[in-house]
Design an enzyme around this catalytic site. Sequence first.
Site, PDB file in Angstrom:
ATOM      1  N   GLU A 101      32.356  99.092  73.321  1.00  0.00           N
ATOM      2  CA  GLU A 101      31.559  99.895  72.623  1.00  0.00           C
ATOM      3  C   GLU A 101      31.953  99.732  71.003  1.00  0.00           C
ATOM      4  O   GLU A 101      32.205 100.948  70.336  1.00  0.00           O
ATOM      5  CB  GLU A 101      31.509 101.195  72.950  1.00  0.00           C
ATOM      6  CG  GLU A 101      31.064 101.375  74.514  1.00  0.00           C
ATOM      7  CD  GLU A 101      31.086 102.878  75.198  1.00  0.00           C
ATOM      8  OE1 GLU A 101      31.722 103.868  74.562  1.00  0.00           O
ATOM      9  OE2 GLU A 101      30.552 103.012  76.260  1.00  0.00           O
ATOM     10  N   GLU A 128      28.292  98.579  84.508  1.00  0.00           N
ATOM     11  CA  GLU A 128      28.290 100.052  84.635  1.00  0.00           C
ATOM     12  C   GLU A 128      26.821 100.545  85.223  1.00  0.00           C
ATOM     13  O   GLU A 128      26.395 101.489  84.758  1.00  0.00           O
ATOM     14  CB  GLU A 128      28.566 100.808  83.643  1.00  0.00           C
ATOM     15  CG  GLU A 128      30.147 100.223  82.934  1.00  0.00           C
ATOM     16  CD  GLU A 128      30.479 101.186  81.878  1.00  0.00           C
ATOM     17  OE1 GLU A 128      30.223 102.422  81.624  1.00  0.00           O
ATOM     18  OE2 GLU A 128      31.514 100.714  81.463  1.00  0.00           O
TER      19      GLU A 128
HETATM   20  C1  HAH Z   1      30.639 104.507  79.377  1.00  0.00           C
HETATM   21  N1  HAH Z   1      30.107 104.843  78.115  1.00  0.00           N
HETATM   22  C2  HAH Z   1      32.236 103.900  79.618  1.00  0.00           C
HETATM   23  O1  HAH Z   1      32.158 102.770  79.297  1.00  0.00           O
HETATM   24  C3  HAH Z   1      32.918 104.079  80.542  1.00  0.00           C
HETATM   25  O2  HAH Z   1      34.337 104.309  80.511  1.00  0.00           O
HETATM   26  C4  HAH Z   1      32.731 105.887  80.956  1.00  0.00           C
HETATM   27  O3  HAH Z   1      33.390 106.172  82.140  1.00  0.00           O
HETATM   28  C5  HAH Z   1      31.326 106.189  81.152  1.00  0.00           C
HETATM   29  C6  HAH Z   1      30.542 105.691  80.265  1.00  0.00           C
HETATM   30  C7  HAH Z   1      28.704 104.882  78.143  1.00  0.00           C
HETATM   31  C8  HAH Z   1      28.208 105.807  77.079  1.00  0.00           C
HETATM   32  C9  HAH Z   1      26.772 106.162  77.203  1.00  0.00           C
HETATM   33  O4  HAH Z   1      26.027 105.697  77.939  1.00  0.00           O
HETATM   34  C10 HAH Z   1      26.272 107.111  76.059  1.00  0.00           C
HETATM   35  C11 HAH Z   1      27.086 107.623  75.191  1.00  0.00           C
HETATM   36  C12 HAH Z   1      28.403 107.191  74.951  1.00  0.00           C
HETATM   37  C13 HAH Z   1      29.185 106.518  75.867  1.00  0.00           C
END
Ligand code: HAH
Length: 331
Positions: A134, A241
């Site tokens: 990210e 994911e």
């Molecule tokens: C993810 N971010 C991460 O990569 C993971 O490590 C965590 O457990 C959950 C989600 C996604 C995300 C999002 O969809 C919206 C805003 C911020 C982050």
Amino acid sequence: MPTEIPSLHAAFDNKFKIGAAVHTKLLHAEGEFITKHYNSITAENQMKFEELQPEEGRYTFEAADEIVDFAVGKGIGVRGHTLVWHNQTPEWVFQNASGAPASRELLLSRLKEHIDTVVGRYKGQIYAWDVVNEAIEDKSDLVMRDTPWLQLLGEDYLLQAFQMAHEADAEALLFYNDYNETDPIKREKIYNLVRSLLEKGAPVHGIGMQGHWNIHGPSIEEIRLAIERYASLNVQLHITELDLSVFQFEDRRTDLTAPTAEMAELQERRFEEIFQLFREYESSITSVTFWGAADNYTWLDHFPVRGRKNWPFVFDQHLQPKESFWRIIKG
Ligand code: HAH
């Protein structure tokens, strides 16, 4: 006679791996279920920086070791998540002894130490690492996300991290991972970032499309365009994911105790179309991981609305296959 439930991963065996995000408690309670249906696992949290090195030089590997040992023992692959991220990374990483911002030199040496130790520990046991998670900004007028990594190291931190990870395990596949990856503007930013890393000779082997989608969007066409764009860089694609929320992001309802019939139907149709699309691109997509294993637990129960139950997977709360399961294995 009850129908025999086929293995989920076996339905995709000559196409791509099928993974689940797990934690050690789930492996204890439902190890057999995991082993039957998944041939890749990822630690949802237990390999994040704050979990592995909460204080400088104090590593806590118990949970991560258990996950890797479980996988190795069962012949399951492990995706490592994640080395460089702006969340779930302790404050000390970015500070010097007096609490002021760390110098570039200090932060780079900590990054190298962390990557050497973590990637080196599981060398040969983790087939792919999310090296950077990210790093791209969502707002359309900015490119790089403003994080301590960027502030203290400059844009060069990505190249550095990929090189360090490659030095620690030359066999591991190294990924750049992000969400909102199908949004056309963010998609181009991710594409340009990875392209420029490749041009600089960075050992980037793949792009991780998180796949935090919902039953209304993104459209199959948007997902297709993102897959095509990223695949044009000749890198592997992992869906890292995947979950299909039954709520739109803006929906703040908290009163449901089960998905409505309409939600369930949309989810079934979407799962079928999405896996059909993944099959079309099986020469680029080498792994598809759900961000959980079954509807009994998902991070979406707490995000973006705390305490709102969600049902984003193909197995229900009792680990039984939903209609979506049967639709995706049909092919
Ligand atoms: C993810 N971010 C991460 O990569 C993971 O490590 C965590 O457990 C959950 C989600 C996604 C995300 C999002 O969809 C919206 C805003 C911020 C982050």
